[in-house]
Design a protein around this motif. Sequence first.
Motif, PDB file in Angstrom:
ATOM      1  N   ILE A  66      84.537  35.122  52.658  1.00 42.58           N
ATOM      2  CA  ILE A  66      84.501  34.934  54.112  1.00 42.58           C
ATOM      3  C   ILE A  66      85.036  33.570  54.550  1.00 42.58           C
ATOM      4  O   ILE A  66      85.209  33.332  55.734  1.00 42.58           O
ATOM      5  N   LYS A  67      85.349  32.721  53.577  1.00 38.85           N
ATOM      6  CA  LYS A  67      86.013  31.453  53.894  1.00 38.85           C
ATOM      7  C   LYS A  67      87.520  31.649  54.051  1.00 38.85           C
ATOM      8  O   LYS A  67      88.207  30.787  54.584  1.00 38.85           O
ATOM      9  N   VAL A  68      88.032  32.777  53.570  1.00 39.83           N
ATOM     10  CA  VAL A  68      89.459  33.079  53.656  1.00 39.83           C
ATOM     11  C   VAL A  68      89.787  33.477  55.102  1.00 39.83           C
ATOM     12  O   VAL A  68      89.091  34.296  55.701  1.00 39.83           O
ATOM     13  N   SER A  69      90.827  32.894  55.642  1.00 38.50           N
ATOM     14  CA  SER A  69      91.256  33.266  56.995  1.00 38.50           C
ATOM     15  C   SER A  69      91.822  34.678  56.971  1.00 38.50           C
ATOM     16  O   SER A  69      92.730  34.968  56.180  1.00 38.50           O
ATOM     17  N   PRO A  70      91.303  35.557  57.822  1.00 38.22           N
ATOM     18  CA  PRO A  70      91.806  36.932  57.812  1.00 38.22           C
ATOM     19  C   PRO A  70      93.248  37.001  58.301  1.00 38.22           C
ATOM     20  O   PRO A  70      93.663  36.205  59.139  1.00 38.22           O
ATOM     21  N   THR A  71      93.975  37.935  57.745  1.00 39.08           N
ATOM     22  CA  THR A  71      95.331  38.218  58.207  1.00 39.08           C
ATOM     23  C   THR A  71      95.272  39.440  59.121  1.00 39.08           C
ATOM     24  O   THR A  71      94.275  40.169  59.129  1.00 39.08           O
ATOM     25  N   LYS A  72      96.331  39.659  59.857  1.00 41.33           N
ATOM     26  CA  LYS A  72      96.376  40.860  60.696  1.00 41.33           C
ATOM     27  C   LYS A  72      96.205  42.111  59.825  1.00 41.33           C
ATOM     28  O   LYS A  72      95.504  43.047  60.202  1.00 41.33           O
ATOM     29  N   GLY A  73      96.819  42.094  58.652  1.00 41.67           N
ATOM     30  CA  GLY A  73      96.717  43.243  57.744  1.00 41.67           C
ATOM     31  C   GLY A  73      95.302  43.457  57.226  1.00 41.67           C
ATOM     32  O   GLY A  73      94.831  44.597  57.183  1.00 41.67           O
ATOM     33  N   SER A  74      94.632  42.376  56.828  1.00 42.59           N
ATOM     34  CA  SER A  74      93.268  42.534  56.309  1.00 42.59           C
ATOM     35  C   SER A  74      92.315  42.969  57.422  1.00 42.59           C
ATOM     36  O   SER A  74      91.426  43.798  57.201  1.00 42.59           O
ATOM     37  N   MET A  75      92.521  42.444  58.618  1.00 40.90           N
ATOM     38  CA  MET A  75      91.672  42.847  59.742  1.00 40.90           C
ATOM     39  C   MET A  75      91.859  44.330  60.050  1.00 40.90           C
ATOM     40  O   MET A  75      90.887  45.071  60.206  1.00 40.90           O
ATOM     41  N   MET A  76      93.115  44.765  60.123  1.00 38.19           N
ATOM     42  CA  MET A  76      93.376  46.170  60.451  1.00 38.19           C
ATOM     43  C   MET A  76      92.883  47.104  59.357  1.00 38.19           C
ATOM     44  O   MET A  76      92.398  48.195  59.652  1.00 38.19           O
ATOM     45  N   ASN A  77      92.974  46.681  58.109  1.00 44.22           N
ATOM     46  CA  ASN A  77      92.478  47.501  57.010  1.00 44.22           C
ATOM     47  C   ASN A  77      90.979  47.755  57.173  1.00 44.22           C
ATOM     48  O   ASN A  77      90.521  48.899  57.098  1.00 44.22           O
ATOM     49  N   ALA A  78      90.210  46.700  57.427  1.00 44.84           N
ATOM     50  CA  ALA A  78      88.764  46.844  57.600  1.00 44.84           C
ATOM     51  C   ALA A  78      88.446  47.677  58.839  1.00 44.84           C
ATOM     52  O   ALA A  78      87.583  48.563  58.803  1.00 44.84           O
ATOM     53  N   ILE A  79      89.154  47.400  59.922  1.00 41.57           N
ATOM     54  CA  ILE A  79      88.916  48.125  61.171  1.00 41.57           C
ATOM     55  C   ILE A  79      89.245  49.606  60.999  1.00 41.57           C
ATOM     56  O   ILE A  79      88.497  50.477  61.445  1.00 41.57           O
ATOM     57  N   ASP A  80      90.358  49.914  60.327  1.00 38.89           N
ATOM     58  CA  ASP A  80      90.719  51.320  60.069  1.00 38.89           C
ATOM     59  C   ASP A  80      89.663  52.014  59.216  1.00 38.89           C
ATOM     60  O   ASP A  80      89.340  53.180  59.447  1.00 38.89           O
ATOM     61  N   HIS A  81      89.127  51.318  58.223  1.00 34.99           N
ATOM     62  CA  HIS A  81      88.073  51.912  57.390  1.00 34.99           C
ATOM     63  C   HIS A  81      86.835  52.225  58.233  1.00 34.99           C
ATOM     64  O   HIS A  81      86.233  53.290  58.089  1.00 34.99           O
ATOM     65  N   MET A  82      86.463  51.308  59.111  1.00 40.74           N
ATOM     66  CA  MET A  82      85.292  51.549  59.959  1.00 40.74           C
ATOM     67  C   MET A  82      85.568  52.675  60.958  1.00 40.74           C
ATOM     68  O   MET A  82      84.690  53.494  61.233  1.00 40.74           O
ATOM     69  N   TRP A  83      86.782  52.733  61.482  1.00 40.19           N
ATOM     70  CA  TRP A  83      87.154  53.802  62.410  1.00 40.19           C
ATOM     71  C   TRP A  83      86.998  55.163  61.730  1.00 40.19           C
ATOM     72  O   TRP A  83      86.685  56.159  62.377  1.00 40.19           O
TER      73      TRP A  83
END
Length: 125
Positions: free
Chosen positions: A50-67
């Motif tokens: 969680i210290k790693v700055s999220p990228t647009k790709g990592s954010m969308m990956n997590a969001i898509d999984h939750m969707w």
Amino acid sequence: MKERGRMEQLWAHEKYRVMFHSQKHYNEIREVLKGAASYETVEELIMEAIKVSPTKGSMMNAIDHMWGYFRNYSDEDEKAEYRRLKEHLLEGEVEAEALLYFLAALSKKYDERYLLNSSILESYI
């Protein structure tokens, strides 16, 4: 509760937050959990992730999984709103928080317990 149970509970709580920040750490923790890791090791890896700055790709990956929890039973308006927010995020017109807030609202509406108990949505519920 035994240590293994505590680790699994911790991972369930933090999994999407880790994925949001770092797919690399997500994969690493999944591998560590297949072995005889200690709770402290898993906790350290989560804190590192969680210290790693999220990228647009990592954010969308997590969001898509939750969707994925809502894809099959959300209504047409909700599906359209998800697509609209996702497109705006990808174009840089909205922040990821808009999608997280939307997913938190759906989690409440559909009583999706797993997501309601996820650390990534805590501040949006």
